[in-house]
Write a protein that holds these residues in place. Structure first.
Motif, mmCIF file in Angstrom:
data_model
loop_
_atom_site.group_PDB
_atom_site.id
_atom_site.type_symbol
_atom_site.label_atom_id
_atom_site.label_comp_id
_atom_site.label_asym_id
_atom_site.label_seq_id
_atom_site.Cartn_x
_atom_site.Cartn_y
_atom_site.Cartn_z
ATOM 1 N N PRO A 66 10.602 1.185 22.230
ATOM 2 C CA PRO A 66 11.610 2.449 23.880
ATOM 3 C C PRO A 66 11.307 2.459 24.536
ATOM 4 O O PRO A 66 10.302 1.109 25.725
ATOM 5 N N GLY A 67 12.671 2.142 25.470
ATOM 6 C CA GLY A 67 12.769 1.815 27.038
ATOM 7 C C GLY A 67 11.698 2.105 28.407
ATOM 8 O O GLY A 67 11.435 1.307 29.241
ATOM 9 N N GLU A 68 11.659 3.198 27.811
ATOM 10 C CA GLU A 68 9.809 3.645 28.704
ATOM 11 C C GLU A 68 9.318 3.221 29.188
ATOM 12 O O GLU A 68 8.341 3.143 29.375
ATOM 13 N N LEU A 69 8.638 2.290 27.301
ATOM 14 C CA LEU A 69 7.286 1.561 27.392
ATOM 15 C C LEU A 69 7.772 0.336 27.394
ATOM 16 O O LEU A 69 6.234 -0.231 28.018
ATOM 17 N N ILE A 70 8.721 -0.690 28.294
ATOM 18 C CA ILE A 70 9.025 -1.668 29.162
ATOM 19 C C ILE A 70 8.482 -1.590 30.362
ATOM 20 O O ILE A 70 9.328 -1.066 31.283
ATOM 21 N N ALA A 71 7.470 -1.937 30.825
ATOM 22 C CA ALA A 71 6.806 -2.567 32.175
ATOM 23 C C ALA A 71 8.275 -2.796 32.478
ATOM 24 O O ALA A 71 8.654 -3.851 32.786
ATOM 25 N N GLN A 72 8.691 -2.550 34.278
ATOM 26 C CA GLN A 72 10.170 -2.888 35.069
ATOM 27 C C GLN A 72 9.540 -3.643 35.896
ATOM 28 O O GLN A 72 10.222 -4.211 36.793
#
Length: 88
Positions: A21-27
Motif C-alpha cells: 500500500p502506498g501509505e506504507l512507503i516512506a516519502q
C-alpha cells in the motif's frame, strides 16, 4: 549453488509481485533518524522481530560485520515487456 537454483532457468516477475500500500512507503526520512524501524532476522531460529535503528548496537555481537552503504540512489527505471505483451 543448490540443485533447486540450478533447475531454475529464468526469473519470473511473479516471484517479486506483492501488494504494498502506498501509505506504507516512506516519502521522506524521519526527523529523528534513530527512530527508524528495523526488521531483525535471527538466522538460527529463523524468527523475525521488529526493532528500532537506535537499538542496533544491542543486536550486534563480537565479530559481526556491519557494512555501510553510502551510495546515492540513481533515479532510473527499467522497462520490461511481459510474455503476455504487457509493458511494466
Amino acid at each position: 549453488m543448490s540443485d533447486e537454483r540450478n533447475e531454475q532457468s529464468h526469473i519470473r516477475m511473479a516471484d517479486y509481485d506483492y501488494d504494498l500500500p502506498g501509505e506504507l512507503i516512506a516519502q521522506v526520512p524521519l526527523e529523528e533518524r534513530a527512530a527508524s524501524r528495523l526488521l531483525v532476522l535471527e538466522r538460527g531460529s529463523e524468527t523475525i522481530t521488529h526493532s528500532r535503528f537506535a537499538c542496533l548496537t544491542d543486536l550486534l555481537r563480537p565479530r559481526d560485520l556491519l557494512v555501510f552503504n553510502d551510495s546515492r540512489v540513481v533515479p532510473a527505471r527499467l522497462r520490461v515487456r511481459r510474455e503476455t505483451g504487457g509493458v511494466g
